[in-house]
Scaffold this motif. Structure first.
Motif, short mmCIF file in Angstrom:
data_model
loop_
_atom_site.label_atom_id
_atom_site.label_comp_id
_atom_site.label_asym_id
_atom_site.label_seq_id
_atom_site.Cartn_x
_atom_site.Cartn_y
_atom_site.Cartn_z
N PRO B 159 66.28 -14.71 16.31
CA PRO B 159 66.06 -15.79 17.29
C PRO B 159 67.02 -15.77 18.47
N SER B 160 68.21 -15.19 18.31
CA SER B 160 69.20 -15.29 19.40
C SER B 160 69.45 -13.95 20.06
N GLY B 161 68.61 -12.97 19.75
CA GLY B 161 68.86 -11.60 20.21
C GLY B 161 69.03 -11.46 21.71
N ALA B 162 68.23 -12.20 22.50
CA ALA B 162 68.24 -12.00 23.96
C ALA B 162 68.99 -13.11 24.70
N LEU B 163 69.80 -13.86 23.97
CA LEU B 163 70.42 -15.02 24.61
C LEU B 163 71.89 -14.80 24.89
N ASP B 164 72.37 -15.46 25.94
CA ASP B 164 73.82 -15.40 26.20
C ASP B 164 74.53 -16.39 25.27
N PRO B 165 75.86 -16.32 25.17
CA PRO B 165 76.57 -17.15 24.17
C PRO B 165 76.29 -18.66 24.32
N ARG B 166 76.22 -19.15 25.56
CA ARG B 166 75.99 -20.59 25.74
C ARG B 166 74.59 -20.99 25.25
N GLN B 167 73.60 -20.13 25.61
CA GLN B 167 72.23 -20.41 25.16
C GLN B 167 72.15 -20.32 23.63
N ARG B 168 72.91 -19.35 23.08
CA ARG B 168 72.90 -19.16 21.64
C ARG B 168 73.44 -20.39 20.93
N GLU B 169 74.49 -20.95 21.49
CA GLU B 169 75.11 -22.13 20.88
C GLU B 169 74.12 -23.30 20.87
N ARG B 170 73.41 -23.45 22.01
CA ARG B 170 72.43 -24.55 22.08
C ARG B 170 71.30 -24.33 21.08
N LEU B 171 70.91 -23.04 20.93
CA LEU B 171 69.83 -22.73 20.00
C LEU B 171 70.24 -23.09 18.58
N TRP B 172 71.47 -22.73 18.20
CA TRP B 172 71.90 -23.01 16.82
C TRP B 172 72.06 -24.52 16.59
N GLY B 173 72.42 -25.22 17.62
CA GLY B 173 72.47 -26.69 17.50
C GLY B 173 71.08 -27.24 17.19
N PHE B 174 70.10 -26.65 17.86
CA PHE B 174 68.71 -27.07 17.67
C PHE B 174 68.22 -26.75 16.25
N ILE B 175 68.55 -25.53 15.78
CA ILE B 175 68.10 -25.10 14.45
C ILE B 175 68.80 -25.93 13.36
N THR B 176 70.08 -26.19 13.56
CA THR B 176 70.84 -26.99 12.58
C THR B 176 70.24 -28.39 12.48
N ALA B 177 69.82 -28.92 13.62
CA ALA B 177 69.20 -30.25 13.60
C ALA B 177 67.91 -30.23 12.78
N LEU B 178 67.20 -29.09 12.84
CA LEU B 178 65.97 -28.97 12.05
C LEU B 178 66.27 -28.99 10.55
N THR B 179 67.25 -28.21 10.16
CA THR B 179 67.58 -28.16 8.72
C THR B 179 68.11 -29.51 8.25
N ASP B 180 68.81 -30.20 9.14
CA ASP B 180 69.29 -31.55 8.78
C ASP B 180 68.13 -32.48 8.49
N ARG B 181 67.00 -32.20 9.17
CA ARG B 181 65.84 -33.07 8.93
C ARG B 181 65.01 -32.59 7.73
N GLY B 182 65.44 -31.49 7.09
CA GLY B 182 64.79 -31.05 5.86
C GLY B 182 63.94 -29.80 5.97
N THR B 183 63.87 -29.22 7.17
CA THR B 183 63.08 -27.99 7.32
C THR B 183 63.87 -26.81 6.75
N ALA B 184 63.23 -26.04 5.90
CA ALA B 184 63.86 -24.81 5.40
C ALA B 184 63.69 -23.73 6.46
N VAL B 185 64.78 -23.03 6.80
CA VAL B 185 64.71 -22.01 7.86
C VAL B 185 65.15 -20.66 7.29
N ILE B 186 64.30 -19.66 7.51
CA ILE B 186 64.66 -18.29 7.14
C ILE B 186 64.73 -17.49 8.43
#
Lengths: 447, 244
Positions: B159-186
């Motif tokens: 998911p973060s292959g083509a992103l710069d570090p700042r974009q990557r950080e925002r992406l992981w914030g987004f994914i973490t929020a998903l798992t917090d809501r109960g979504t299983a992420v692989i």
């Protein structure tokens, strides 16, 4: 499928340049080909010099006068005339290319026609250029001169026929300025009969019998002279036999060809591009997860491309009808032919699109395939060896261009093969190319 | 954050999954499960079979053998976000979301599109053509499309292959929020440090085989990594010991 169609339309709406080119390019190509086919060689320009002296413009045949304009008017009806004053100017005009050829009427043109019949009269034609150009010019100018000759022959024939009528029925003719009243063969016959009756002498009857016999036979057979004169006017009458298909006039065939080429380009390019776009945007794998079954995806692309192409070409056909008279009573058949042909080209388009990863590659592939198919379908029999022609026929039958051309031509011009046969052929190709596209989709789902 | 214990019911259970392409066996008898709200990283060298495994989980590829089951919501579609953005560049952000929401047969399309725009923080860019967005924003839309049907399990391929570090950080914030809501992420990745930082568990694949399934700390322990070595060094050592 409705949402995917809407999506494709939205994408097309945002790709104005692409859509513009997609419509303008095929229509332009089709119209150019149609125009090239339907228009004959341009009106050739001829440098014209007449050496016939003032007052010598008429051909005199036993007191009748025929103006030489009969000849020149016919000639210049289909030729652009450049009047020049001397032979040097004729040569210069032809050499410079301003005139395609030069035509010189000699001073004795009318005199020879008057004295010795038109076989002894001649004109001079001046050509220039390489062998190919000379060949073209010769055939063009010769046909125009032949038309003018025929017009003159018709006029002379009319004069000769009038004379035959005078010799048969009697009347006035002018010989060297003297008006002569001929009694005619029919009256001669009557007069001989009267003379024999009045004389009432067997020896007079015996002496006049051969003359009477001659007059009777002449009256009975003189109409054959007219037949002979008609034969001279048109020595060989051409009866045409068409072995396959009723002949469409060249300009309406060109319309069918232009419509089919335009339909093919728009449809094949659009269908292949729309399908390749799904791969270029990486969306196909997402759709293939059950959001959009492959068959429905293909059907949607074929219908959209076919619909757009059918609208463009139908509008083009209506536009062309303003210049070329077409039978509007067959408009339903036009629509059927265009619609089914569009679906067949759409099916070919998605089959091509299923092979390409990018829209550009799909478009290039579509162009590379479509152009040769169009040319192959137009190769006339007899222009290549029989074996090669059989190969061309098979290849043309495998792809939709030839049957689509047959269908559109049949719809417009009522030619054979019939519209039904062509539509059935196209139906089979829709199934075949649809299946090929389906197989291609499965392959690129795994790629 | 949800607790990830064995007591949690799995959102996805994978049993004996195998796939071959001709003579090449891309995935060999792989089994694992992932719990609700869990973040599982699939790591491995190039050609290990990570993308093939995810494609089978997503239903794009048919496995030769094995099963993929969702014990709690068997009818729900697994969300899938491919490595390259799979959205239409000529459509706007909102049009993309609306199209895929309709194809996913989402009950309330407008509400779902609004929710995804809010979650991705792209409300202001809703009417912008996707092709004019940055790579990071495009990837957010890409992920948002995968989440439209509110899937219990989300698959992310690099998911973060083509992103710069700042974009990557925002992406992981987004994914973490998903798992917090109960979504299983692989997710599968080459970036071992990213896996160590964000994943609750790692699955190590090499030559199609699952060599390890556990936490990053457990992988370090198994690899017998020296103190001070990070997970990447432990991972390389682990593979080397096993002939990869």
């Amino acid at each position: 499928m409705r949402w995917m169609l809407l999506k494709d339309l939205q994408i097309l709406r945002r790709s104005k340049l692409l859509v513009g080119l997609l419509i303008v390019y095929p229509v332009a190509i089709a119209l150019l080909i149609g125009f090239a086919l339907s228009s004959g060689p341009e009106k050739p320009r001829l440098a014209f010099l007449s050496h016939i002296p003032e007052g010598g413009q008429t051909i005199k045949l036993v007191g009748k006068k025929i103006d030489v304009k009969v000849y020149t008017d016919e000639l210049f009806r289909s030729v652009d005339r450049i009047d020049v004053e001397n032979r040097a100017q004729v040569l210069e005009k032809v050499r410079s290319g301003e005139a395609l050829a030069g035509l010189i009427l000699p001073p004795d043109f009318t005199t020879k026609l008057s004295n010795g019949g038109f076989n002894s009269a001649s004109v001079e034609v001046v050509y220039n250029g390489d062998a190919l150009k000379q060949s073209f010019v010769r055939s063009t100018v010769s046909s125009k001169l032949a038309q003018a000759d025929a017009a003159l022959a018709r006029t002379i024939n009319t004069v000769a026929t009038d004379y035959v009528d005078i010799f048969t029925n009697g009347g006035h003719i002018d010989v060297l300025g003297t008006d002569l009243n001929l009694i005619g063969l029919k009256k001669t016959n009557t007069l001989i009969d009267s003379a024999i009756a009045i004389a009432d002498k067997p020896q007079v009857s015996r002496k006049l019998a051969p003359v009477q016999n001659f007059a009777e036979l002449s009256v009975a057979n003189i109409d054959r002279v007219k037949d002979v004169l008609n034969t001279v006017e048109q020595p060989v009458k051409v009866n045409e036999t068409v072995l396959s298909g009723s002949r469409a006039p060249l300009d309406t065939f060109a319309v069918a060809l232009a419509v089919t080429i335009s339909l093919m380009f728009v449809c094949v390019l659009l269908a292949s591009g729309l399908l390749a776009l799904e791969r270029e945007e990486n969306t196909f794998s997402r759709l293939a997860r059950g959001l959009m079954p492959g068959g429905r995806l293909l059907a949607g692309k074929v219908m959209l491309a076919g619909g757009c192409a059918a609208v463009v070409t139908f509008a083009m056909l209506l536009g062309i009808s303003a210049f070329v008279p077409l039978d509007f009573g067959r408009v339903g058949l036009w629509f059927a032919a265009i619609a089914v042909s569009a679906l067949a080209f759409g099916a070919l388009g998605v089959a091509i699109g299923s092979l390409a990863r990018e829209v550009r590659a799909a478009s290039l592939l579509a162009l590379m395939l479509a152009l040769p198919l169009a040319f192959l379908a137009l190769v006339p029999s007899g222009s290549v060896s029989p074996a090669l022609y059989d190969v061309i026929r098979v290849v043309s039958a495998i792809f939709p261009f030839k049957p689509a051309l047959d269908a559109v031509n049949a719809a417009i011009n009522d030619t054979t093969p019939s519209l039904g046969v062509a539509l059935a052929h196209l139906g089979a190709l829709i199934v075949i190319f649809g299946a090929a596209a389906r197989a291609g989709l499965r392959r690129f789902a795994l790629a | 954050m949800l607790a990830h214990t064995a007591a949690l019911a799995p959102s996805l259970t994978v049993q004996g999954l195998s796939k071959s392409f001709g003579e090449r066996r891309a995935v060999r008898d792989v089994s694992f499960d992932v719990a609700r709200g869990e973040l599982l990283a699939v790591i491995g060298p190039n050609g290990a079979g990570k993308t093939t495994l995810l494609s089978m989980l997503a239903g794009i590829l048919e496995p030769d053998t094995g099963t993929v089951a969702q014990p709690d919501r068997t009818t729900a579609r697994i969300g899938w976000v491919p490595q390259q953005t799979a959205v239409y560049g000529k459509l706007t952000v909102a049009q993309n979301l609306r199209l895929f929401a309709k194809l996913e047969k989402v009950a309330d399309v407008d509400a779902t599109v609004r929710r995804m725009l809010e979650q991705t923080g792209l409300e202001q860019r809703a009417d912008d053509e996707l092709g004019k967005l940055s790579g990071g924003n495009r990837q957010r839309v890409n992920i948002a499309v995968g989440l439209l049907a509110d899937p219990p399990v989300l698959l992310l391929d690099e998911p973060s292959g083509a992103l710069d570090p700042r974009q990557r950080e925002r992406l992981w914030g987004f994914i973490t929020a998903l798992t917090d809501r109960g979504t299983a992420v692989i997710f599968c990745t080459h970036d071992i440090a990213e896996a160590e930082r964000h994943a609750h568990r790692v699955l190590v694949l090499a030559d199609g085989e699952a060599l390890f399934n556990g936490t990053a700390a457990e992988l370090k322990a198994v690899a017998d990594a020296d103190e001070g070595h990070d997970l990447e060094q432990a991972f390389v050592g682990f593979l080397r010991e096993r002939g990869h």
